[in-house]
Enzyme design. Structure first.
Site, PDB file in Angstrom:
ATOM      1  N   LYS A  14       0.825  -1.211   0.000  1.00  0.00           N
ATOM      2  CA  LYS A  14       0.000   0.000   0.000  1.00  0.00           C
ATOM      3  C   LYS A  14       0.864   1.269   0.000  1.00  0.00           C
ATOM      4  CE  LYS A  14      -2.336  -1.026   3.800  1.00  0.00           C
ATOM      5  NZ  LYS A  14      -1.752  -2.337   4.183  1.00  0.00           N
ATOM      6  N   ARG A  89      -9.637   0.646   9.313  1.00  0.00           N
ATOM      7  CA  ARG A  89      -9.274  -0.727   9.650  1.00  0.00           C
ATOM      8  C   ARG A  89     -10.356  -1.431  10.455  1.00  0.00           C
ATOM      9  NH1 ARG A  89      -3.288   0.117   9.279  1.00  0.00           N
ATOM     10  NH2 ARG A  89      -2.187  -1.793   9.725  1.00  0.00           N
ATOM     11  N   ARG A 128      11.503  -6.504   4.880  1.00  0.00           N
ATOM     12  CA  ARG A 128      11.422  -5.055   5.126  1.00  0.00           C
ATOM     13  C   ARG A 128      11.967  -4.733   6.518  1.00  0.00           C
ATOM     14  NH1 ARG A 128       5.457  -2.464   4.845  1.00  0.00           N
ATOM     15  NH2 ARG A 128       5.220  -3.337   6.921  1.00  0.00           N
ATOM     16  N   ARG A 134      11.445  -0.890  11.990  1.00  0.00           N
ATOM     17  CA  ARG A 134      10.165  -1.082  12.673  1.00  0.00           C
ATOM     18  C   ARG A 134      10.202  -2.353  13.501  1.00  0.00           C
ATOM     19  NH1 ARG A 134       5.087  -0.250   8.679  1.00  0.00           N
ATOM     20  NH2 ARG A 134       4.176  -1.442  10.402  1.00  0.00           N
ATOM     21  N   ARG A 146      -0.542  -9.439  13.318  1.00  0.00           N
ATOM     22  CA  ARG A 146      -1.094  -8.327  12.519  1.00  0.00           C
ATOM     23  C   ARG A 146      -1.965  -8.863  11.389  1.00  0.00           C
ATOM     24  NH1 ARG A 146       4.334  -5.543  11.085  1.00  0.00           N
ATOM     25  NH2 ARG A 146       3.110  -4.199   9.716  1.00  0.00           N
TER      26      ARG A 146
HETATM   27  P1  AMP Z   1       0.792   0.080   9.341  1.00  0.00           P
HETATM   28  O1  AMP Z   1       1.972   0.966   9.162  1.00  0.00           O
HETATM   29  O2  AMP Z   1      -0.407   0.539   8.562  1.00  0.00           O
HETATM   30  O3  AMP Z   1       1.108  -1.376   9.108  1.00  0.00           O
HETATM   31  O4  AMP Z   1       0.353   0.201  10.877  1.00  0.00           O
HETATM   32  C1  AMP Z   1       1.229  -0.182  11.923  1.00  0.00           C
HETATM   33  C2  AMP Z   1       0.455  -0.299  13.216  1.00  0.00           C
HETATM   34  O5  AMP Z   1      -0.132   0.966  13.558  1.00  0.00           O
HETATM   35  C3  AMP Z   1      -0.724  -1.267  13.202  1.00  0.00           C
HETATM   36  O6  AMP Z   1      -0.307  -2.613  13.449  1.00  0.00           O
HETATM   37  C4  AMP Z   1      -1.591  -0.713  14.336  1.00  0.00           C
HETATM   38  O7  AMP Z   1      -1.059  -1.035  15.606  1.00  0.00           O
HETATM   39  C5  AMP Z   1      -1.414   0.791  14.151  1.00  0.00           C
HETATM   40  N1  AMP Z   1      -2.412   1.348  13.212  1.00  0.00           N
HETATM   41  C6  AMP Z   1      -2.188   1.906  12.001  1.00  0.00           C
HETATM   42  N2  AMP Z   1      -3.344   2.310  11.428  1.00  0.00           N
HETATM   43  C7  AMP Z   1      -4.327   1.984  12.302  1.00  0.00           C
HETATM   44  C8  AMP Z   1      -5.742   2.108  12.277  1.00  0.00           C
HETATM   45  N3  AMP Z   1      -6.384   2.646  11.221  1.00  0.00           N
HETATM   46  N4  AMP Z   1      -6.442   1.656  13.364  1.00  0.00           N
HETATM   47  C9  AMP Z   1      -5.823   1.133  14.430  1.00  0.00           C
HETATM   48  N5  AMP Z   1      -4.491   0.943  14.502  1.00  0.00           N
HETATM   49  C10 AMP Z   1      -3.736   1.374  13.451  1.00  0.00           C
END
Ligand code: AMP
Length: 193
Positions: A14, A89, A128, A134, A146
């Site tokens: 994404k 989400r 990654r 991260r 996740r």
């Molecule tokens: P991402 O970078 O999108 O993979 O997000 C990393 C982490 O941030 C996720 O595993 C969640 O803990 C948190 N996170 C990101 N976006 C959301 C969202 N829309 N709702 C809840 N938690 C989020």
């Protein structure tokens, strides 16, 4: 305005594709994951709140996430549209997004899901993790958590927009350019049907 939801499991590409879409369609990119990481690196209260959830691979509570998203949207009244990446989400997040956009006289044009199988995304995320810095990319158990959270809490958002005739799936395997072309084809079909 054209508002897109870029959808798919963690590691489906994404962020990579968002970079292409903002360039091509001049949209504002909002990644809630990036926003949380920014808050954490600046040691804000919001960052502190999010940290434990992110480390465990769980979702940050809707109340926190929706407020943060709303603030970010409010900062760009002049934009031609947004790309939402990693948001919504959950169903309550989708409902809040729809209400927010309706209050601005606009709506989600479409959701585009990048389809990539589970084993492929686990391998991609672990790779990654070698360079992303991260913590949640480095531990296989957290990565699988996740993905499980995506299946149980996030996948229903696809159906939510499908009921409105707005959900699309594209193959998320191939070169960055191949996938970008598939995405453009879908984006350009918006408003034509
Ligand atoms: P991402 O970078 O999108 O993979 O997000 C990393 C982490 O941030 C996720 O595993 C969640 O803990 C948190 N996170 C990101 N976006 C959301 C969202 N829309 N709702 C809840 N938690 C989020």
């Amino acid at each position: 305005m054209i508002n897109l939801v870029l959808f798919g499991p963690p590691g489906s590409g994404k962020g990579t594709q968002a970079a292409f879409l903002i360039e091509k369609y001049r949209l504002i990119h909002i990644s809630t994951g990036d926003l949380f990481r920014y808050e954490m690196s600046h040691h804000t209260k919001l960052g502190q709140e999010a940290r434990a959830y992110m480390a465990k691979g769980e979702l940050v509570p809707d109340s926190v996430t929706i407020g943060m998203l709303r603030n970010k949207v409010e900062k760009h009244p002049e934009t031609q549209g947004f790309i939402f990446d990693g948001f919504p989400r959950t169903i309550p997040q989708a409902e809040a997004l729809d209400a927010l956009l309706i209050s601005k006289g606009t709506e989600v044009a479409g959701l585009i899901s990048l389809d990539v199988g589970e084993e492929e995304i686990v391998q991609r995320i672990l790779l990654r993790g070698q360079t992303s810095g991260r913590a949640d990319d480095n531990d296989e158990a957290t990565v699988r958590k996740r993905i499980a959270v995506y299946q149980s809490e996030t996948a229903p958002v696809f159906d939510y927009y499908a009921e409105k005739g707005k959900s699309h799936i594209i193959n998320g395997l191939g070169t960055i350019d191949d996938i970008a072309e598939r995405l453009s084809d879908v984006v350009e079909s918006f408003g034509k049907d």
